[in-house]
Motif scaffolding. Sequence first.
Motif, short mmCIF file in Angstrom:
data_model
loop_
_atom_site.label_atom_id
_atom_site.label_comp_id
_atom_site.label_asym_id
_atom_site.label_seq_id
_atom_site.Cartn_x
_atom_site.Cartn_y
_atom_site.Cartn_z
N SER A 185 7.14 11.77 12.70
CA SER A 185 6.69 10.70 13.73
C SER A 185 5.24 10.20 13.83
N ARG A 186 4.33 11.03 13.02
CA ARG A 186 2.89 10.82 12.75
C ARG A 186 2.38 10.58 14.41
N ARG A 187 2.01 9.40 14.59
CA ARG A 187 1.49 9.22 15.87
C ARG A 187 2.32 8.68 16.91
N GLY A 188 3.52 8.25 16.38
CA GLY A 188 4.49 7.47 17.16
C GLY A 188 5.08 8.50 18.26
N ASP A 189 5.71 7.76 19.32
CA ASP A 189 6.48 8.44 20.43
C ASP A 189 8.03 8.70 20.00
N VAL A 236 22.31 1.88 24.43
CA VAL A 236 21.98 2.60 25.91
C VAL A 236 20.68 2.65 26.30
N SER A 237 20.62 2.50 27.73
CA SER A 237 19.13 2.44 28.19
C SER A 237 18.74 4.17 28.68
N THR A 238 17.72 4.28 28.65
CA THR A 238 17.05 5.85 28.96
C THR A 238 16.56 6.03 30.22
N GLY A 239 16.42 5.13 31.05
CA GLY A 239 15.73 5.50 32.42
C GLY A 239 14.31 5.85 32.20
N GLU A 240 13.60 5.74 31.21
CA GLU A 240 12.35 6.22 30.90
C GLU A 240 11.64 4.84 30.66
N SER A 241 10.33 5.10 30.53
CA SER A 241 9.34 4.03 30.12
C SER A 241 8.89 3.93 28.76
N VAL A 242 8.77 3.06 27.98
CA VAL A 242 7.90 3.24 26.52
C VAL A 242 6.88 2.32 26.62
N TYR A 243 5.64 2.81 26.14
CA TYR A 243 4.47 1.86 26.48
C TYR A 243 3.94 1.41 25.07
N ARG A 244 4.06 -0.09 24.91
CA ARG A 244 3.72 -0.62 23.73
C ARG A 244 2.80 -1.77 24.38
N GLY A 271 0.88 -1.25 0.12
CA GLY A 271 0.03 0.13 0.02
C GLY A 271 1.01 1.25 0.07
N TRP A 272 0.60 2.06 -0.78
CA TRP A 272 1.29 3.39 -1.11
C TRP A 272 1.12 4.44 0.10
N VAL A 273 2.33 4.88 0.70
CA VAL A 273 2.17 6.02 1.90
C VAL A 273 2.89 7.06 1.05
N PRO A 274 2.37 8.18 1.01
CA PRO A 274 3.11 9.39 0.36
C PRO A 274 4.29 9.92 0.97
N GLN A 275 3.95 9.87 2.46
CA GLN A 275 5.12 10.51 3.19
C GLN A 275 5.33 9.63 4.61
N LEU A 276 6.55 9.02 4.47
CA LEU A 276 6.95 8.46 5.82
C LEU A 276 8.16 9.40 6.32
N GLY A 277 9.37 8.74 6.71
CA GLY A 277 10.39 9.44 7.00
C GLY A 277 11.08 9.02 8.33
N ASP A 278 12.09 9.62 8.95
CA ASP A 278 12.73 9.10 10.12
C ASP A 278 11.76 9.61 11.18
N GLY A 279 10.74 8.52 11.79
CA GLY A 279 10.07 8.89 12.69
C GLY A 279 10.49 8.90 14.26
N ARG A 280 11.65 8.05 14.30
CA ARG A 280 12.12 7.79 15.44
C ARG A 280 13.75 7.61 15.50
N ALA A 281 14.32 7.97 14.29
CA ALA A 281 15.80 8.00 14.14
C ALA A 281 16.15 9.40 13.72
N ILE A 282 17.49 9.71 14.29
CA ILE A 282 17.78 11.13 13.77
C ILE A 282 19.43 10.67 13.52
#
Length: 480
Positions: free
Chosen positions: A120-124, A156-164, A83-94
């Motif tokens: 990032s769209r709806r991502g964290d 590395v770990s961040t000391g923060e929580s991620v919710y999945r 399925g075509w997605v016209p815009q993605l991009g680095d949503g969680r990468a720099i």
Amino acid sequence: MAAPRFAFDNSYVQLPERFYSLVKPTPVRAPALLKVNHGLARELGLDPAALESPEGVAVLAGNQVPSGAQPLAQVYAGHQFGGWVPQLGDGRAILLGEVIDVHRIRRDIQLKGSGPTPYSRRGDGRAWLGPVLREYLVSEAMHALGVPTTRALAAVSTGESVYREEEWPGAVLTRVATSHIRVGTFQYFAARDDRDGLRALSEHALGRHYPGASGPLSLLEHVVEAQAKLVAQWLSLGFIHGVMNTDNTSVGGETIDYGPCAFLDTYHPDTVFSSIDVQGRYAYAAQPQVMLWNLAQLANALLPILAEDRDEAIRLATAALDRYAPLYGEQWLMRFRAKLGLLEPREGDRELAEALLKLMAQNQADFTRTFRGLVDGSARAEFQDPAAFDRWAEGWRQRAASEGSDDASRAARMARSNPAFHPRNHRIEEAIQAAVSGNLQPFERLLAACTDPYTDQPDYADLQLAPKPHEVVEATFCGT
Ligand code: AMP
Ligand code: MG
């Protein structure tokens, strides 16, 4: 201990502004070191000890932007599951920047899980420990197996929580690649009818990946060749990428974007692990065909700059794509011939290899153990019907002996094409679970075994075992 010094030499940021967004990593609460890849650090001209220092860990966590970095998120588009997605991009990468390594190769240094970007769209914008350690293990194992791949410089770990669905410990992976240019990057500009963008991207990709070549047709031809080789290697090792979307297909021919990827335990061509691949689009044996489809999307994106005349452009693109199937076929046969210890190409070799695979599927034989077992004669134990294997092996032995190579040198060659170790799914899961409760030892052991995969290592013999029925991992997850 001094802060790590990166000799940044950034070229992507020189491309037009519409290629990316300048964005800094978002700092995290309590960065802590999990792992630094010393060998890769040195290859990049970095001091491993400096990366492991508090200043280094701050950089790897995104809390400190190192001198010379020009952090950015790349834009791209892509077909996801067709399925075509016209815009993605680095949503969680720099991308922090690029360095020239000791081999004079330009390498991207990217943080993955480093916070939100404009894409990032709806991502964290974050990652959790599980996928970070999985990518670390699998990408470093792939490299040791001789497969072109992005690499893992650090976790590395961040000391923060991620919710999945549940709460998990956050982590950041430092990924290294010869570039992060994807088929989807070309599709992004093609979809906007941005010919100048396409030309600039094509020039940039050629310069990085195929120096000496020039023009978009040559780029397409090189990508076709690189990907035909890559997918043949995947199949020869029982690797299933799991998300072969066009945005996860590198034009440099490296394996990229390790998500729900996995290696086969028992061999079956229709095997799928990814929990989201319900149709089996990216099943083990579907991968060669899917790659051709992805390359056709690249060809389509390049059409506007291949030739002035559209019919001529289509003719050139079609001819380039037509090379894929024969090339892939040759590469597959070369890999499996080597796995069987055969030196001379002969009529019937493909059928011999295919007959073994068919028997393996019928007998639920373990892929890696069967091929490694051909070296020392233990393969027959992998078959429910060992007599069926014996009948195949009789023909194989005759074929091998008929080319006059001696058994010892054949065994030595085969041991270099049939790994003893690879990161088995249940071992990866075990390593992740232990790491979540603070124990990195299983991760370290698995990494040590898999980064020397062609050597018998008695200390790690347990990691060669196929999963017991209750250990079998049926599904893997993206972790996004
Ligand atoms: P993938 O299937 O992992 O290749 O990801 C597809 C797209 O979703 C990419 O553009 C990613 O950058 C984006 N993405 C995945 N996970 C996240 C996340 N947690 N936050 C923001 N973007 C994400
Ligand atoms: Mg991706």
